[in-house]
Structures are given as structure tokens and as C-alpha cells.
Design an enzyme around this catalytic site. Sequence first.
Site, mmCIF file in Angstrom:
data_model
loop_
_atom_site.group_PDB
_atom_site.id
_atom_site.type_symbol
_atom_site.label_atom_id
_atom_site.label_comp_id
_atom_site.label_asym_id
_atom_site.label_seq_id
_atom_site.Cartn_x
_atom_site.Cartn_y
_atom_site.Cartn_z
ATOM 1 C CD GLU A 315 -8.194 -1.552 -1.928
ATOM 2 O OE1 GLU A 315 -7.744 -1.187 -3.031
ATOM 3 O OE2 GLU A 315 -7.790 -1.102 -0.843
ATOM 4 C CG ASP A 389 -6.494 4.074 -5.327
ATOM 5 O OD1 ASP A 389 -5.782 3.060 -5.120
ATOM 6 O OD2 ASP A 389 -6.651 4.966 -4.478
ATOM 7 C CD GLU A 417 -1.187 4.147 -3.101
ATOM 8 O OE1 GLU A 417 -1.988 4.857 -2.436
ATOM 9 O OE2 GLU A 417 -1.426 2.975 -3.402
#
Lengths: 728, 728
Positions: A315, A389, A417
Site C-alpha cells: 500500500e 483484509d 473497521e
Amino acid sequence: MNRMNKPQTILRALAPLMVALPLNPAWGFEEDGYELWLRYRALEGAQRTRVLAHAKVIVAPAGPSLTALAAVAELHRGLSGLVGRPPELAREIRKGAIVLATPASLPAIAKLDLDLASLGQEGYLLRATKVRGHAVTLVAANSDVGLLYGTFALLAAMRTGVDLAKIDVRSAPKVALRMLNHWDNLDRTIERGYAGESIWEWHHLPDVKDARYVDYARANASIGINGTVLNNVNSKAEMMTAPWIAKAAALADVFRPYGIRVYLSVRWSAPMELKQTATADPLDPAVRKWWKDKAAEIYKVIPDFGGFLVKANSEGQPGPQDYKRSHAEGANLLAEAVAPHGGLVFWRAFVYSQFDEEDRAKQAYTEFVPLDGTFAKNVIVQVKNGPIDFQPREPFHPLFGAMPKTPLAMEFQITKEYLGFATHLAYLGPMYEEVLQADTGRPRKGSTVAKVIDGSLDGNKLTAMAGVANIGSSRTWSGSHFDAANWYMFGRLAWDPHASSRDIARDWAALTFSTDRKSTEAIVEMMMRSREAVVDYMNPLGLHHLMDTGHHYGPGPWVSELRRPEWNPTYYHQADRKGIGFDRTPKGSNALEQYAPDVARQWADPKTTSDQFLLWFHHLPWDFRMPSGRSLWDELIARYDRGVAGAGDLRKRWDRLKNVIDPRRHREVREFLLIQEQEAKWWRDASVAYFRSVSGLPLPKGHAAPPLTLEQYKSRRTPWAPGRAQPY
Amino acid sequence: MNRMNKPQTILRALAPLMVALPLNPAWGFEEDGYELWLRYRALEGAQRTRVLAHAKVIVAPAGPSLTALAAVAELHRGLSGLVGRPPELAREIRKGAIVLATPASLPAIAKLDLDLASLGQEGYLLRATKVRGHAVTLVAANSDVGLLYGTFALLAAMRTGVDLAKIDVRSAPKVALRMLNHWDNLDRTIERGYAGESIWEWHHLPDVKDARYVDYARANASIGINGTVLNNVNSKAEMMTAPWIAKAAALADVFRPYGIRVYLSVRWSAPMELKQTATADPLDPAVRKWWKDKAAEIYKVIPDFGGFLVKANSEGQPGPQDYKRSHAEGANLLAEAVAPHGGLVFWRAFVYSQFDEEDRAKQAYTEFVPLDGTFAKNVIVQVKNGPIDFQPREPFHPLFGAMPKTPLAMEFQITKEYLGFATHLAYLGPMYEEVLQADTGRPRKGSTVAKVIDGSLDGNKLTAMAGVANIGSSRTWSGSHFDAANWYMFGRLAWDPHASSRDIARDWAALTFSTDRKSTEAIVEMMMRSREAVVDYMNPLGLHHLMDTGHHYGPGPWVSELRRPEWNPTYYHQADRKGIGFDRTPKGSNALEQYAPDVARQWADPKTTSDQFLLWFHHLPWDFRMPSGRSLWDELIARYDRGVAGAGDLRKRWDRLKNVIDPRRHREVREFLLIQEQEAKWWRDASVAYFRSVSGLPLPKGHAAPPLTLEQYKSRRTPWAPGRAQPY
């Protein structure tokens, strides 16, 4: 406004205003969640009498270490609260005492046939027994940290009605390194944090050791957490400068007595960014020297520094691949630097490249398996539970079982998240348990992920589990009362990855709410149902990664225009007029080839694939016949609605508990459950509106049309939703 | 590690570990600053007996409003804490009762010759008297809000030993609008905030009303604050959208019973940014309509919305001047929109242009005085206390007294952007008092700033005082225990701008620390000395604006390269080989011409200018002879060192109070005082190093050279210091 003339009516009307009024105003105390599961409310009646008999005297090691003192302090605090009087600290063993003893501090216990050796360095036992002829409650261990763990266990036992006259408990951790990973930034924001800002008051460190740090250490010690990475894996170079190392050292000083070591996330390019080397090539001598010197500098002020955690070439983060070196060459550079000091390197396997057209779910395996056996002895490769993820449901990561020569750490996400931030009630115990109990088939049937992690398949001792923390400055620590359950659960599963998430939920609920058995079971039932409800209203049937952009708040299944293809929800659901789902069979990306053949076989055929993973592994037509008899399309809609009903059911169950939970916490949880119901509907409505526009199919009977248009769902904006990642 | 065998020794060694242990572990409570000055610790002995006689019964208005209920709730909470038992709420008046009464609720009090009329709508009286033949403690007012204020005053009186049998207190506010201005952003960061993130949990509003909001309201009501601007003056357009108005409405609902109205900062260009108008020209009909409709929308959900606060054409913020309209035309547009609803507009006079070469200290006056009398009736022009920007010392703003036809609000800064953040102990009471007691000379001698503000010069009723809040999520609310004193003091001075800051400090210290009289006086003495110490170690002798860039943390007198000339410290001190200081006399910028002649006269001559303002108004040679006999250069150095000694003296004084302050708060304050000492030295050393390099002069005997080089001071970086402004 109603006229209220009667005093009692007036007092009842006061209730909403007395929001912050203490339960017992005379004493100025009200449950606000700060004490987490370490509440020492006064016991009553027979329970108090029973505990009191064993709670008057503590005998601790002479010349006590700070760790033994921490245990004594916890008993002091706990017993003062539970029975209303502080215990006496005595030198001599006497009847009814709580005796904290290691073989070193009290050789007499060697005669008691305790088999302490099998407890290892951190285990403990609690036993009603006689020492020197006196009937005592013995807390025994091979180290003071074990005594501390045993102390917390003893206090929990007292609170949950265990008969101390007969107590006989042994416990030793099955995983050596039980870690929190804080994604805390140096400006106190927290990436994917929903519980307020970082608890690390960086600006005043190292001079000020906030009282909260001790409570943090206590909470973690009570669940056996023994390591913490202080800073975000998206790290800043400045973390490697002297002022920031000093801040970390101050925290390490607070945590050390509680058995917790400090680690730091490092940025690969730090030496260059700090203008001290010209490159960050791991094979460059200047770079090697820089890290060696840096490690020496750190260990000077943090003698038991745990080591580094690294996110590299992921990332946008820099890494060894920038110099055409491998992950192993990078990890080994850092490993070499910390090895002389006993340090470790955790190297994350969370990699996926925007330039790689391979299925994102395959890339980490592809990149790391060839490196198996090439990492230095003090390197652990840290692997997320699943290959994408942290989605509400993912199959286990194919790397588990596929790198037998490399210690692998499990990385779970405790902060929610993708499961509703700290707003939605979602107990993740079943999710972690599902992963840990999954059979990797490697090297053989029965080789569960838990056995890969705990080293029992190969005798590996360098075992670890890490959890991305949900801790912030919120008074509740985790952003909501029930989010603290996930922190608790993570510690318990890190200690024993084979434990039952239901049992853990029960322990947590009993300690947190002090409810009677029936009510505790009712809370447990809510908790055990909650994660599946989230799966259903966000990503049913194996769908994944359908959230809105950036903040990840709310649904965004239509998003298709992001810079990187594998950031787009459409990449993952691939819905069109004909069908939906990601084909990971040999006909598609063949991610299945990365699993053991026995495991892959069940998932190769949609008919043998559990609906949990159906659209994870298969692209199917909308009229695919589900086991329920419904078409896939109808089933999808039904699942979304089942999720919404599940959210509403949580709230109804909580309402039935109104009389057994203190008013303030009941209200606070209820407020969040109401939001969860609304947001569950939003997920359902927006997703249904979108998928309907794609499939062109009508909704099955009995399932309401979304109230707004697709455009309206698409145009919803929440620019300041919490927890956003900072720009790279 | 010392061997500790004796139990007592062990317990003493526990002390540092027991950092978070409660004072009375059995009850689980420890002073952490959260209760601010509203602590209701149990009274003892004779004091308890005295209070108890008056604390058993409350008689409140029948059919009580939420405000009356808030008063009852506070008495309930307070008395439960003070005397250990909750009061009874009775319908009938009886001997010993506390009677809350307005003329409407209890006509009998009209017979008591109380002169209630002179109390106005918010005043109260406390009197030991007889009502219906019974000896009671009467709290009387013309409104329920007055009763609430009186209730807080009564509880404070009980706590500070006032004899309730003889109590006879009257108090009415001299300023109508007593406001906090929060510079809170929508992402919960706070501009110039050093107490953690915003307490407004935006993401969960309006659904969740955090318990803290009630405590915020209580704290403010206890000091008479009756208005709060929720969001940063560097505002976002989104604040004017429905979801955010709803969040504000939820907060307004919580605050309303406590007499606190909500206001919002608005961004001038909001209608354009929200793509609903093509321009933001205040004379454009579409823009006029937009604001009218927006006001109507707001008042629908916040019926008592206070109005708008505006920062326009200042530091890059948009405003009417972008359309060649005046501040008045802009303000009047908004005023027209809110007037039908009873709303107000606070228009800030904090303006200075990077394109204007005039002395920054003159620009606001130059821009606003011509507009005097042109503002609509419901506009208040809000003026900072001094003409630059909240420096540790500034002369009063020349606008005070210069706009007799316009209501002017005082804007103070409570958060310590330029006085050491929430780390340095600096009681700002003397600073505010200095400004309020300054004689503007307009329209005549004796026309103090306080009299401009309270409307007594001209009978103006639209009077206001605003304080930029220091409140955040920190457990101490204000970032440190002593910073809460500034919040308290601001409220007290807003209520009565003529009050003594020493008296206020005494009240705060007594309420906050419950110390005996001697110790309270010792605390007051520390507080009264603190601000001057900061002036000395940061900006002595009238110097100003010498801080480092951006975060404003630490010294930066060398900074000279910023984009705008008047952001550079060198612009303000103008030091060179020959001398130092800003000439604001007729020979220089002639800022003096903006003051009344009598006032200007004293400052025109350095020999008659107090050393407080010497270098504010004069540029003088280094060998200028000071009244002390020293040269200006020697005096400057002496003042810096006096400041450092002053910081050290605070810590020594605090150490002498160790036995009368609870251990945790004593330790926490001490930790900050130690940092303050270090930072005071840093300011002194860096400033001395720099000015020495400029003057070329040697340090006077007895004054040590700075330990580091100037380059070292210049190169210090603190990238994540708290409170930075966001980019525009």
C-alpha cells in the site's frame, strides 16, 4: 411539558437529567465502562462471607520485584472493593491467607507436588492447599509474571462465585507472544480507530506518565497480553529518533512490571528520510550499520525492547523490493540488528500490488511461500486471518500451513473497521474461533490454524498472535461497552487459541455486568449472534469488500472507479446481469490451488461450498438453486433482511435486560443498538438498490423495496467519519 | 532493587504503582480532575453538622421546568455528597428547608421585600429568612435559570464554610451574553486545543447524547456561561447542512435546561460551496434568500438558537470584501436573516491583511471605526483583548471605546496558545483584569474597558464576553488541573467584569482543592504570580509574537522568512545591532493615534511608559537606561532569568503543598511544573542566544550563557505538537 407536582414524579423526571449522576450519589461513583472487566464492586451476602474468609491476608515474596508488587497492588485494590476492607500484608503464612509463591521465593512449595515445571515461565496455578500446615489459597508460578497472571485469575474467580475452599486451576499460555498492535499515529489520530484519539500523550512523554498507562497495563496483564506495538504500521521515520525512542522508553518503564514488552513499527526508509544514509538497500553496509547502531541505541534505554514490526512494500509503504531485494533480505537485515539484544522482527505478509493482475487473494502466498525457510531465526511473518483484509467473513489465509519452516503470527483486527466501527455490537469471538478451528490440511488433516499458530505441529517455540487494537481515549477504552469484549476475547484466545469463544463471552459478561446466571447467558446469546447479523446485512453469502471509500463507513458496492482495481467493491462481487461472485476455482483465479487439496476440494464445487463462502469462491448465476430452495438472488435478499432483523433482535434482547443492567450502561448500549438498526437497514437498502439495478430482477415477495433511489444512496457523504487513514 | 521485607515498606513501595489506585480503594474513587470545581466531597465534623441542618429538605416550584429540575438534581447530587444523604423533595415549606422560588412559583416571597426586580432575568439571591413562618434558606430569582445559578452558588457557599443561618447574597450578571467559543473542527481536532480532541462526538450525534454533555452544561451553568459556539471560526460550509444542524440541535437540547444557548460559526461562502448559489455577495437577492431560508431551517429545530459567529476576510477566510462589500454589509445580511427569530450575529474584528503595509496593530481599528453605527441592531462586533493576537501581554484593543454606536464583545483566549499550552501553569485572571480595568479614556477618564463591555457607559444592553475555550476530551477537561481555573475565572469575569481576579482564584482553589485557608492562600499566591513569570520568560518588556511557526510551541524570535511579513517574529521585535522594539509612536507606526490622547500620552514617551509595554510602543537602543539603572540589554536578560526563576518558584511553592493536596493531583501538577521549568529555560536560552547574536553584546555578570548554540535552538523541530490549525 407535563405538570409534575408529586415529589416522586419529580424525582422520576429527574432521571434523564441525572444522566451523569452516580448510582450512589453519596459516593460519587457511576459505572462508565472505564474499569472494563476489572470491576471490584462490593460483594454481598453469602458470597461476601465466603470470599472474606480468604481475603484478609496476603503473603507475598520477600524483597518483591515490581511485578510482585503489581500483584499485591491488584489484590489490595480488588479485595478492598470486593469485601470492603484492604487485606493485610503479612510476612508469615497463616490460615486463610492468599499466598503468592514461586519456587525461588518459597521453596516449601516444591514439596506440594504441583508440577510447576509444566506451567512454563508464564503459567500459574491456584490451589486451596496447605502450606507449612496452614490452609491457604496458593497462587504459584515459576516467575513473578505468572503470579501476576494468577492474581488476576484469582480475583476473577472470587467475583464469579468460584468456591475458594476447593479451587484448583492450572493455566499456561499456548502462544508465547501475545501482542497488541496499535495503529496510533504521532499526532494522536488512530488509523481505523473509533474510540477517540490515542491514549499515548506523545507531547508530554516522556516526562508525564499518565495514570491511564497503568490501567492499560493492568487490563492487558489480566488477559495475558505481553507485548504491545505502540505505533502505526504506516510508520513515520521520526519514531526512530531519540526523542521518540525516549517516549517509548517511558511507556516501557510503566509496562514492564506488568510483563508487557514494547515494540515499535518502523518505516523501511527511515535512515534515508532522516538523512543519515543515501539508500535503504538492505544489503548496503551503511544501512546495515545504521540499523545495528539504532538497535543499540534503543536497547540502551529499553533493555527488554521486543523488536520491530514492519509493513513494507504494501500500500505504498517503502521496502526492500524498492531495491530489488526480497522480503526476507529486508527482514533479515533488521533481524541481524536486534538479534544480539534478544529482539524479534515481525514482518507483515499483507501485500498486494496494483501492478499485479493476479487475484489479490493470491498475492501474499505467491510472494511469501518461495521465501519459506529463508528468514532469520528471530523473524516472524505476520499474516492476517484471511487473504483479503479483515472482512466480516473470510476463509483462512492460505499461508497458514504453507510455510512450515517459518514462524507465522496470526494478525487479527480487534477494531471493527469493517464491522461497524465502535457503533455496531459485533462480538468477534466466533469469527476468530472459526479461523482458528479451520483445518488447513497441512501437513495433514486436523492441522488447524490454531495448531499452526501455537507451534504444536512442529514444536516451534516462536509463536505469536497479534491484534490490531481498538483502544483509544474514549472513557470506555474501546469506543463502546461491548467493543471491550473483543479486546478481552483477543487476549484470552492469544493465551489459548483452542478456547471456546462462547465460554470467553460468558466470562467477560459476568465480569463486566455482574449479572445473574440467566441474564449472563442472555447477554452471551446476544454476543454469539451478533457477528453473523453483521455478515448478513453487510456481506452475505461470502461477498466481501463492499464498503464505501476511504473511511469504510457504510455501503459502497457500486464503487468501481478507484485508482487501484482491487480497491473497488465491483472487483470483488463482479455482479452483472447474469450473476455475482468471484470465481476462485480453477475456472477463475484458482486461488483454490493455494489450499491443501482436501480443503480446496470442498470449495471447488458450489454444491459442496458452505453458503458462508459461496460467493467468495464462485461466480454464479442469479438463478442458482440454493439448498434452501430459493434462487441465489432471492437468497441474497433474504440474507440482507435476515441481517436487519438480527440487528433489531439484538436491541430487543437488550431491552429485556433493562432491569438487570445499571441504567447508564444500559442506555448507552441501547443508543448504539438503535444506530446499528438504522445502519443495518442502510446497508441492506443501498446494497439491494444497487444489486437490483445490476441484476434487473424483482425483489422476492415480502421483501420491501429500498425507500430511496440508488442515486440517493450513492450520493451520501460522511466526510469526517472517524478513523481514516492518513495520506501516504 | 532494594530488598523490601517489611510489609509497611512494601506498601510504601506500592505507591508509584498505585498511581491509579483510589484514595479510598473501598469506594473506588480518586480525584482525577473530572469534577472540576464541582466536587462534593463529604464534609466533616462541625461543618457537616452546620450544613446538615439546612440540607434535609428541598422545596421546588411545582410543575417544575427542566431548568428547575436541573437545580433540584444539582442539590440532590451535591447534598448527597456533602452530608452523605440525599435531601427529601417536599411540597410544603418547613423549617430548615432550601426553598427555590420565583414570584411566579411562590407569590408569598413578594412580601419579603427582596427587591427581586433588580436581579433581572438571571440574577438570584440567597437569604436565610422566614417564609410562611418557617426559617428556611431561600433561593429566589425571577426565572428558573436564576434559581439554577443560585443553587450552584448555595452549594459553593456550603462547601466554603459560609454560615447558612445568616446567608444574604445577591448577584446579577453585568454582561448579558457570556459565551464560550469552541474552535472545534468537524473531525474532532481542536485548533489551538491542548486538552485532547473535541468533546463533541460528531459521528454519533444526534443519536447519542454523551454523559459528558450534561457535565459540560453543569460546569458552565455553575459559572453563569449562557452561550456556546460549537465550531471553529475557521468554519466548514457543511456546518450549514441538515445533518450537522441536527447534531447541533441535539446538543442544544441537552444544554437548554442549563440556560445555555447554542450558536454556530459560519463560513461566508457556504451557499456557494454547497452549490446552492452562484455568488456570496451579501447584496445578491439569492444569497439573502439563502440565509433567510437557512435561518428558518435552523430555528425549526433549535427554537432558541443564539445566532452566528463569523470570521470573515481574515487569515484567508472568505467574506463580503471578496465582493467589495463592507464588514457591515456582510454582518447585516446575516443579521437580517436571524432577526425575525431573535438571533444575533457576532462579527469578529480580528482582521489584518498581508497586502496592507500598515502596522498590524492598527488595521482592525482602521477597518472598523468607519463602520461604527452602520451595523444592524442585532450585530455585535467581537474584538480580541489586544490588537495583535492573544499575546501574554498586550495593551487593550484601541477599538474599545472607539465605536460608541456599536455593541462590542470582548474576546479573550482561555486556551493557552501563547502561554505554554496546557502544560505551563499560568492563571490568566490578572491578564484579563488588567485589560478590563484599563482606562480607555473614552468618552472620558474612567471609561474602563469593563464599562465599555458591560454597557454602563451608554446603557447598551447587548453586552457580551466570549472566551476561546480550553475544553477537550482530557479527563481534566482543560488539559491540566490549573487550566480549569481559567475556564472558571472566565465565567466569573463574564458575570462581573469588575471582579477581582485574586478573589476568583481564591474561590476556585477552595472549591477545587478543599484546602485550609492558609494553603488556599498559598495556591492563590502561586496563581497570581504565574502569568507574569510566563511574560518574563517568553516576551518580557512588551515584546510580543516571538513564538515558533505553525504550532506556536517554543521560541522562534529568529523567524523572518514566513509568507506574510506580519507573521514573522522579527517584524515584532525589530532587533538589530543598535536596538529593539516596535515604534508605535508618531515617529513610527503611530498606533498611538488610535488611543485617546490621555492614554496615548503616557505611552508616547519611553520614560513614562511602564516596562510592561516599553518595547510594544518603542524602539530603543540597547543602552537605554531603565528605571532599575540597568541598560535595556541587561534588563532584558534579567527579565528572562527572572521568568525562569519564577517558573522554578512555582514548583517549589507547589512542593511545599504536598501534604495538603491529594497525591495524584499533586503529582500530576508537579510533573507539568517540571516541564514548565525546562521549557522556561528553553525559551530563555534560545531567546538570549538569538538576541545576543543580533546585539553583539555580552551577557551581564551572573547570567549564564545558553548551553547550546543558536543553530541548535533554531533546528529544534516538533512536528506533531498539538493544536495546529488546519490548512485553509
